[in-house]
Design a protein around this motif. Sequence first.
Motif, PDB file in Angstrom:
ATOM      1  N   PHE A  25       0.811  -1.211   0.000  1.00  0.00           N
ATOM      2  CA  PHE A  25       0.000   0.000   0.000  1.00  0.00           C
ATOM      3  C   PHE A  25       0.851   1.271   0.000  1.00  0.00           C
ATOM      4  CE2 PHE A  25      -2.712  -3.305   1.784  1.00  0.00           C
ATOM      5  CZ  PHE A  25      -3.860  -3.150   1.003  1.00  0.00           C
ATOM      6  N   TRP A  26       2.169   1.122   0.108  1.00  0.00           N
ATOM      7  CA  TRP A  26       3.063   2.278   0.020  1.00  0.00           C
ATOM      8  C   TRP A  26       3.148   2.706  -1.449  1.00  0.00           C
ATOM      9  CZ3 TRP A  26       4.989   5.348   3.649  1.00  0.00           C
ATOM     10  CH2 TRP A  26       6.015   6.241   3.292  1.00  0.00           C
ATOM     11  N   PHE A  30       3.942   0.693  -5.750  1.00  0.00           N
ATOM     12  CA  PHE A  30       2.870   0.369  -6.681  1.00  0.00           C
ATOM     13  C   PHE A  30       3.338   0.542  -8.118  1.00  0.00           C
ATOM     14  CE2 PHE A  30      -0.539   1.510  -9.553  1.00  0.00           C
ATOM     15  CZ  PHE A  30      -1.421   0.461  -9.349  1.00  0.00           C
ATOM     16  N   TRP A 175       4.595  -7.605  -3.966  1.00  0.00           N
ATOM     17  CA  TRP A 175       3.309  -7.967  -4.559  1.00  0.00           C
ATOM     18  C   TRP A 175       3.256  -9.442  -4.960  1.00  0.00           C
ATOM     19  CZ3 TRP A 175      -1.023  -4.801  -5.927  1.00  0.00           C
ATOM     20  CH2 TRP A 175      -0.917  -3.468  -5.479  1.00  0.00           C
TER      21      TRP A 175
END
Length: 280
Positions: A25-26, A30, A175
């Motif tokens: 979520f940082w 992403f 991820w």
Amino acid sequence: MGSRNGNVIAGTVLVLIHVGALAAFWPGFFHWSSVAVLGILIYVTGGIGIALGFHRTLTHRSMRLWKPLEYAVALCGCLALQGSPIEWVATHRAHHAHTDREGDPHDANAGFRWSHFLWMVMPNPNVLTPEQKRRYAADLYAEPFYRFVDKAYLLFTPALAAVLFAFGGLSWVIWGVLLRLVLVYQFTWLVNSAAHTIGYRSFRTDDRSTNCWWVALLGWGEGWHNNHHAFPFSVRHGLRWYELDVTWLTVKLLAALRLATDLKLPTQQMIGRLRTESRT
């Protein structure tokens, strides 16, 4: 995973994996390529490795895969980090032998949280001993490949992480390993918990198994769990036209390519004998 006296190591590892996955979520981690890696590996390790491989092929022998493909699929399942094929298969066969009663490693009568994950980390007298694992999974233990994998499977995930880091950096590792493990864990665990608690029952069984549509959508068709407990041998779990079973669709493709044979399905007479229209 799991121990008769509790498993501090397993619990610690699971916590670290879940906490580490929060890094996804940082904003700096992403990337759309990371999302693609996540999606691909969720299906490869969970849908192919666990649902098709560990569960329908190895545990229930619902079909026969071309042997090199069977081994490849088993390695995919190892990357889900849910135990070796021998351990996973033995535990699931014990679950079917004692579903929702004494002897079931994740008895749903002990509560949702217990059947979801606590059974792996808290003291649990129904966790299998090494001797029981060899007995329940004697067919796998007889093969040198599976005995080797039983000892080496923990090395496969770090190897995957190294490959992902080499091609996509830390974002792909977060991820493709950490977040992917968390999601596949939750999808798989929901079959033990939600699909023994929430949903409807199409067949009379002596357990609490249910057909839970949203678990089936998340879990590649595994959520049609009452169907599965009625006919554990069946390679197809979604038995009605509206019960989408992604793993069954994959099996049909493999069968068309002649990579999967001896597909086992219940007859209409079998279905009729156990059918009930009550829904809860």
